[in-house]
Design a protein around this motif. Structure first.
Motif, short mmCIF file in Angstrom:
data_model
loop_
_atom_site.label_atom_id
_atom_site.label_comp_id
_atom_site.label_asym_id
_atom_site.label_seq_id
_atom_site.Cartn_x
_atom_site.Cartn_y
_atom_site.Cartn_z
N MET A 1 0.83 -1.19 0.00
CA MET A 1 0.00 0.00 0.00
C MET A 1 0.87 1.24 0.00
O MET A 1 1.97 1.23 0.54
CB MET A 1 -0.85 0.06 1.28
N PHE A 44 1.82 0.26 -7.67
CA PHE A 44 3.10 0.99 -7.76
C PHE A 44 3.10 2.09 -8.83
O PHE A 44 4.14 2.69 -9.11
CB PHE A 44 4.28 0.04 -8.02
N GLU A 47 3.92 5.80 -7.73
CA GLU A 47 5.36 5.94 -7.49
C GLU A 47 6.11 6.09 -8.81
O GLU A 47 7.02 6.90 -8.95
CB GLU A 47 5.83 4.70 -6.72
N PHE A 56 6.38 6.43 -1.70
CA PHE A 56 6.81 5.06 -1.42
C PHE A 56 5.60 4.15 -1.25
O PHE A 56 4.74 4.40 -0.42
CB PHE A 56 7.68 4.98 -0.16
N VAL A 77 15.70 3.89 -2.22
CA VAL A 77 14.55 3.05 -2.58
C VAL A 77 13.48 3.90 -3.27
O VAL A 77 12.84 3.46 -4.22
CB VAL A 77 13.97 2.35 -1.33
N ALA B 63 -0.62 -1.83 -15.09
CA ALA B 63 0.27 -2.10 -13.97
C ALA B 63 1.17 -3.29 -14.23
O ALA B 63 2.30 -3.34 -13.75
CB ALA B 63 -0.56 -2.35 -12.71
N LYS B 202 -7.12 -7.81 -5.42
CA LYS B 202 -5.78 -7.22 -5.43
C LYS B 202 -4.81 -8.00 -6.30
O LYS B 202 -3.60 -7.93 -6.10
CB LYS B 202 -5.23 -7.04 -4.00
N LEU B 204 -2.69 -7.99 -9.53
CA LEU B 204 -2.03 -6.73 -9.94
C LEU B 204 -2.87 -5.89 -10.91
O LEU B 204 -3.18 -6.31 -12.02
CB LEU B 204 -0.67 -7.04 -10.55
N LEU B 306 9.85 -5.88 -6.98
CA LEU B 306 9.59 -4.88 -5.94
C LEU B 306 9.26 -5.51 -4.59
O LEU B 306 9.82 -5.11 -3.56
CB LEU B 306 8.47 -3.92 -6.39
N ARG B 310 12.09 -5.03 -1.60
CA ARG B 310 11.67 -4.15 -0.50
C ARG B 310 11.42 -4.89 0.81
O ARG B 310 11.15 -4.26 1.83
CB ARG B 310 10.42 -3.37 -0.93
#
Lengths: 106, 542
Positions: A1, A44, A47, A56, A77, B63, B202, B204, B306, B310
């Motif tokens: 999120m 994303f 961003e 972010f 990042v 996306a 959810k 993508l 990602l 992350r």
């Protein structure tokens, strides 16, 4: 999120408000706000479109996460996705880096 | 033929609403919608495109990116491309449509190159056009849509269709959610390109895809087909949204104790993963990818990494928990029924394109994944735009034509409490997410679920209209509910396992079901069957 709009970098251009497909942000007189975080689909794209690397998006899709903005900036990042897809001047060659054709048929 | 006649005429901007007059209205701004809008404008139509989100970022493609069913026109390559899919699809495809989609996709993909899409070249310098980066592709499509003279309304979800006194589509009405007012577009033809329904899972980029176009088309009398092929689930990290199932071709799958799960795989073994997930956590690790493959993966799909980069996970060297997210009719093959080569639906003046339209014509009963759906979006978008423009041209003047609103659930004051979209959406998810209901189907469980869904429908259809803040959520949830009922009613009608449709009580294909299932209706959901096109051809040949 989506977790963060960095107030030091944000120029209040409102691109994120416009491009978010699920309308998560609201405009204000200044820096936009994350008004409906629960509607974030973790795509994303805000961003990616942010020209200032001020946003972010945490990869956790189901629940908000506490994040350390200073550490994210320190580790570069913020803006990493934009650089990876070649949407920065220095990385434009990456726009044609797709090697999917080498992966199909596996 | 090729003049762009500019955007649609803005009629008024009185308090609370804005009115446009157009030849063609396109609902949805993903690949199918943008191709449809450009195609209609090139055929001389004044076009408005209304997107629920932002044309350029909304939808599954923007996306995620996608492979494309792009095949060189050599006859033996085309033959192989068509033949390779027939068994998977349960022999429900139509070869004539497969051939015309391959031809059209080839032209459209090459058009993208002419427009400057940065296709990669292989080591011999040959351009490779069977894959598209979503953000790049859709940013270009937005630009080309604007350059074609199309008026784009962003953050403008459609709520209902308008029809004239003879039932011909006359436009649509909706919200401008960032402006706090309403829009009305009076149009001579409408293209539904709103995507499929992934039930807010959810997966993508798919949370804008809640079946909205299905609902408003059904309210105008449109029919659906192949809605039983709606149980596609995609692999993603358990915590994340990135569904890139292709990369799991290089994965091993293990259980809690680290033991390999026999038979589990991305292709042909996903049901094993679903069964294992009912017992406990399942882990993946991309340990079969060598260093070169890893480099290609990184270059091809930065977004895949990602969630790992992350969270500090090395997906090649460490295992991580996975889940299966429902892709519903986004990766299913059902949708609005197409009745001719121009992608017309059963409602005059209403056209369908992309995932909102059936893909049974080229996929039969098994998902084409991104590849076929991307080809279909380009092709059906092109044809629907052209067909809608031609319909508008033949209709001529519509001055003085009366338009009636066709919206039902959630739009009128009834006797009940206001429709609560959030709660309703969760109730629908409870019926479509569980693997034991949707992935592995069985008459008793489907029947019980349908009774609950029918109950929710009768409640929702008696509910009061919610306020403007909640209106869109309410309509989205109602669309999800209607979609679930068409899915399960069709699933009950197919007493066999074929394509992606699996019945525990009928585990094998049965040639008595070598036909297509049509469905529709709102208060009363119905099904009927149609013969395959190949049956028509053989009849005509006799």
């Amino acid at each position: 999120m989506i977790e963060v709009i960095d107030t030091e970098r944000c120029t209040a251009c409102d691109i994120c408000v416009n491009v978010c497909p699920t309308n998560v942000f609201d405009k204000t007189d200044g820096i936009p706000v994350i008004a409906r975080q629960g509607d974030c689909q973790t795509c994303f794209l805000c961003e990616l479109y942010c020209p200032e690397d001020a946003l972010f998006v945490s990869p956790f899709a189901e629940a908000p996460q506490a994040v350390d903005v200073a550490a994210l900036k320190e580790a570069a990042v913020l803006g990493s996705y934009r650089r990876a897809v070649g949407w920065t001047d220095e990385n434009r060659h990456l726009r044609a880096a797709d090697r999917s054709y080498r992966l199909f048929g596996h | 033929m090729t003049n762009s006649s500019g955007g649609a005429e803005k009629l008024s901007s009185s308090a609370g609403s804005i009115v446009f007059d157009a030849d063609v209205l396109v609902l949805g701004g993903g690949p199918a919608g943008t191709w449809a809008a450009i195609s209609a404008a090139r055929h001389g139509a004044r076009v408005v495109l209304a997107d629920k989100g932002f044309c350029g970022t909304s939808g599954a493609t923007a996306a995620a990116g996608t492979s494309v069913w792009y095949v060189d026109p050599a006859p033996e390559r085309r033959e192989a491309a068509m033949a390779s899919r027939e068994k998977l699809g349960g022999y429900l495809q139509d070869r004539r449509w497969m051939a015309r989609v391959l031809d059209r996709t080839y032209v459209q993909s090459n058009q993208l190159a002419d427009w400057g899409y940065p296709y990669p070249a292989d080591d011999d310098g040959k351009p490779q056009r069977n894959s598209l980066q979503g953000p790049e592709y859709m940013r270009l499509m937005r630009k080309r849509t604007k350059q074609a003279g199309v008026t784009i309304l962003d953050h403008s979800p459609a709520l209902e269709l308008l029809v004239d006194g003879s039932g011909v589509v006359a436009g649509a009405a909706g919200l401008r959610r960032q402006k706090g007012d309403r829009w009305v577009v009076n149009a001579k033809a409408v293209v539904i390109a709103t995507g499929g329904c992934a039930f807010l899972s959810k997966t993508l980029g798919s949370n804008v895809l809640t079946g909205d176009g299905y609902l408003l088309a059904a309210e105008a009398g449109a029919e659906f087909t192949s809605m039983e092929f709606s149980n596609a689930y995609a692999i993603s990290p358990a915590f994340g949204s990135v569904t890139k199932t292709l990369f799991y071709s290089w994965a091993s799958f293990t259980d809690q104790r680290g033991s390999v799960i026999p038979g589990a795989s991305s292709k042909g073994g996903r049901s094993v993963i679903a069964r294992a997930l009912r017992q406990g956590p399942v882990y993946a690790q991309l340990d079969q990818a060598d260093a070169e493959t890893q480099r290609h993966m990184r270059a091809s799909q930065p977004n895949f990494f990602l969630p790992f980069d992350r969270t500090g996970i090395d997906p090649f060297a460490q295992r991580f928990p996975i889940t299966l997210r429902l892709e519903g009719t986004v990766r299913g093959t059902g949708g609005l029924r197409i009745v001719d080569d121009s992608c017309a639906t059963t409602v005059p003046g209403l056209y369908a394109a992309g995932d909102a339209a059936t893909r049974e014509l080229i996929c039969g009963g098994f998902t084409g994944g991104g590849s076929h759906n991307a080809a279909w979006a380009m092709s059906s978008g092109y044809w629907a735009g052209e067909g809608a423009a031609e319909f508008a041209r033949q209709l001529g003047t519509t001055i003085g034509r009366q338009a009636f609103r066709r919206g039902t659930v959630g739009l009128h004051d009834r006797s009940g409490p206001p429709l609560h979209g959030g709660a309703l959406a969760r109730s629908v998810q409870d019926e479509v997410f569980p693997y034991e209901l949707n992935y592995f189907r069985e008459a008793g469980r489907l029947g019980d679920s349908l009774r609950r869904l029918d109950g929710l429908w009768s409640e929702a259809s008696r509910a009061d209209a919610p306020d403007d803040q909640e209106l869109l959520r309410g309509r989205e949830a109602a669309a999800m509910l209607a979609t679930a009922r068409w899915m399960y009613r069709s699933a009950l009608a197919r007493q066999e396992s074929r394509g992606m449709h699996r019945r525990d009580d009928y585990p094998e294909p049965d040639d008595r079901y070598l036909h297509l299932v049509t469905t529709g209706g709102l208060d009363d959901v119905w099904t009927s069957t149609r013969p395959l096109a190949s049956a028509h051809y053989s009849e005509a040949a006799e």
